[in-house]
Design a protein around this motif. Structure first.
Motif, PDB file in Angstrom:
ATOM      1  N   LEU A  92       0.813  -1.219   0.000  1.00 58.17           N
ATOM      2  CA  LEU A  92       0.000   0.000   0.000  1.00 58.17           C
ATOM      3  C   LEU A  92       0.844   1.264   0.000  1.00 58.17           C
ATOM      4  CD1 LEU A  92      -2.779   1.346   0.216  1.00 58.17           C
ATOM      5  CD2 LEU A  92      -2.692   0.974   2.685  1.00 58.17           C
ATOM      6  N   PHE A  93       1.905   1.297   0.793  1.00 59.08           N
ATOM      7  CA  PHE A  93       2.631   2.539   1.010  1.00 59.08           C
ATOM      8  C   PHE A  93       3.989   2.609   0.303  1.00 59.08           C
ATOM      9  CE2 PHE A  93      -0.101   2.137   4.812  1.00 59.08           C
ATOM     10  CZ  PHE A  93      -0.852   3.287   4.636  1.00 59.08           C
ATOM     11  N   VAL A  94       4.419   1.489  -0.311  1.00 62.95           N
ATOM     12  CA  VAL A  94       5.730   1.509  -0.966  1.00 62.95           C
ATOM     13  C   VAL A  94       5.638   1.056  -2.424  1.00 62.95           C
ATOM     14  CG1 VAL A  94       8.103   0.646  -0.912  1.00 62.95           C
ATOM     15  CG2 VAL A  94       6.894   1.072   1.229  1.00 62.95           C
ATOM     16  N   ILE A  95       5.273  -0.201  -2.644  1.00 60.41           N
ATOM     17  CA  ILE A  95       5.371  -0.780  -3.976  1.00 60.41           C
ATOM     18  C   ILE A  95       4.419  -0.130  -4.969  1.00 60.41           C
ATOM     19  CG2 ILE A  95       5.080  -2.881  -5.317  1.00 60.41           C
ATOM     20  CD1 ILE A  95       7.652  -2.702  -3.682  1.00 60.41           C
ATOM     21  N   LEU A  96       3.121  -0.059  -4.608  1.00 59.70           N
ATOM     22  CA  LEU A  96       2.162   0.483  -5.561  1.00 59.70           C
ATOM     23  C   LEU A  96       2.354   1.988  -5.811  1.00 59.70           C
ATOM     24  CD1 LEU A  96      -1.096  -1.500  -4.749  1.00 59.70           C
ATOM     25  CD2 LEU A  96       0.572  -1.847  -6.578  1.00 59.70           C
TER      26      LEU A  96
END
Length: 379
Positions: A92-96
């Motif tokens: 949610l907070f890094v990859i996407l």
């Protein structure tokens, strides 16, 4: 050949999700494993078509490695819930967000991956607690923030160099998301089927318990009378049935003298002997209330009298601490066309005759009373 392929598939699947995992854990493990494969495939695909920068492809490879480690911890160390939480945060907070910035933003496939990740989080996160609320709120807010960010700073997002590359990227991403969706939905379907089976099993157990007397395990009053009702068609055709009612003698005296726990012990013991004798005779036994029991036998009167004698012998042989169990019995044959209340009324009248004649004996509604004066008294 098909059998070997099927066995190979089962072996690989069990290696990924385990043999004894719950449906929820299986879905989680499968999602982790395939998420790592999707990250690896995306990095290779982007690199082959030069769709994104090498830094983004490197980030995807790092992400795949981390997810494989998460799968390993969840699969082999029982940390499924913890890894689900960390995967949701990482996605949610890094990859996407990184994928949004490096993979063409709103023109690219990231929104599809947001949707699949949200479907996964809905399935694996606990149904209560701040963690679930935080993750679900993040899947609502984060895409909106990225859309607003791109709208305010469109130069941050590198556009597709050509429409063919965009079509390929969106098409492959769509297929990958369909594969992820199949994993998620399959996991939920297995969970639903498992819950349905469990509910059906519990319902069957409850139905059985509702038919049984809690103290003795015999049919209760309602279930026994339902059995009588179900035999009326056979009785109308002339099939012989006999109803035997048994009432423990001086049971109130036993309760008052030796206590209710002993009274319950007497009832359970008599019920066990009654069930044993009834099963051997192919009959159905029930507890009709208090110290009163009933047996339905598909026999004639003489066989029913033999049943009563056999039961008395068993009670005498299983002498309890304060004496053998003694009981009075009433007996009546079924009459075609007769109602259940009328039949039970004749049995009750016979039972009252046995009690009035001194108890510890059998009476029928149309024959003389059979005394048993030689039996030992209750002490």
């Amino acid at each position: 050949m098909k059998r070997l392929i099927s066995q190979g598939y089962q072996t690989v699947w069990q290696l990924i999700v385990g043999r004894r995992s719950s449906p929820l854990q299986r879905m989680h493990l499968a999602f982790l494993f395939f998420a790592a494969l999707v990250g690896l495939a995306s990095a290779v695909f982007n690199l082959a078509l030069a769709l994104t920068s090498p830094h983004h492809n490197g980030a995807l490879l790092v992400f795949s490695s981390i997810v494989i480690w998460m799968w390993y911890r969840a699969r082999w160390h029982g940390e499924a819930r913890r890894m689900a939480w960390w995967l949701c945060l990482l996605t949610l907070f890094v990859i996407l967000p990184l994928n949004w910035l490096f993979n063409q933003g709103m023109q690219g496939p990231t929104l599809m991956f947001f949707l699949m990740a949200a479907a996964y989080a809905l399935g694996v996160m606990p149904h209560d607690g701040w963690q679930r609320r935080l993750v679900l709120m993040g899947f609502v807010v984060m895409p909106l923030l990225l859309l607003m960010l791109e709208n305010a700073n469109p130069h941050w997002i590198a556009p597709y160099s050509e429409r063919v590359g965009q079509a390929l990227d969106l098409g492959v991403s769509y297929l990958l998301n369909v594969a992820i969706l199949i994993v998620i939905v399959s996991g939920h379907m297995v969970r639903i089927q498992r819950e349905q089976q469990r509910s059906a099993s519990y319902a069957a157990q409850l139905e059985t318990l509702a038919r049984l007397d809690s103290l003795t395990g015999l049919l209760n009053h309602g279930a026994f009378h339902a059995e009588l009702q179900s035999r009326l068609p056979d009785i109308a055709k002339g099939k012989p049935y006999v109803l035997l009612s048994c009432d423990l003698d001086y049971f109130k005296h036993l309760n008052d003298t030796y206590g209710h726990p002993y009274g319950d012990e007497v009832i359970r013991t008599f019920a066990g002997l009654l069930r044993q004798t009834a099963e051997e005779a192919g009959g159905v036994a029930g507890r009709c209330g208090g110290e009163e029991f009933a047996v339905l036998l598909s026999t004639g009167l003489e066989q029913a009298k033999a049943f009563d004698r056999q039961l008395r012998v068993l009670c005498h042989d299983h002498c309890m601490r304060h004496g053998a169990i003694r009981f009075s019995s009433g007996l009546a044959s079924a009459v075609p066309g007769e109602t259940i209340p009328r039949w039970t009324e004749r049995v009750d009248r016979a039972l009252y005759m046995a009690k009035a004649a001194g108890r510890n004996r059998l009476a029928t509604c149309d024959t003389s009373i059979s005394p048993l004066n030689d039996w030992p008294s209750v002490t």
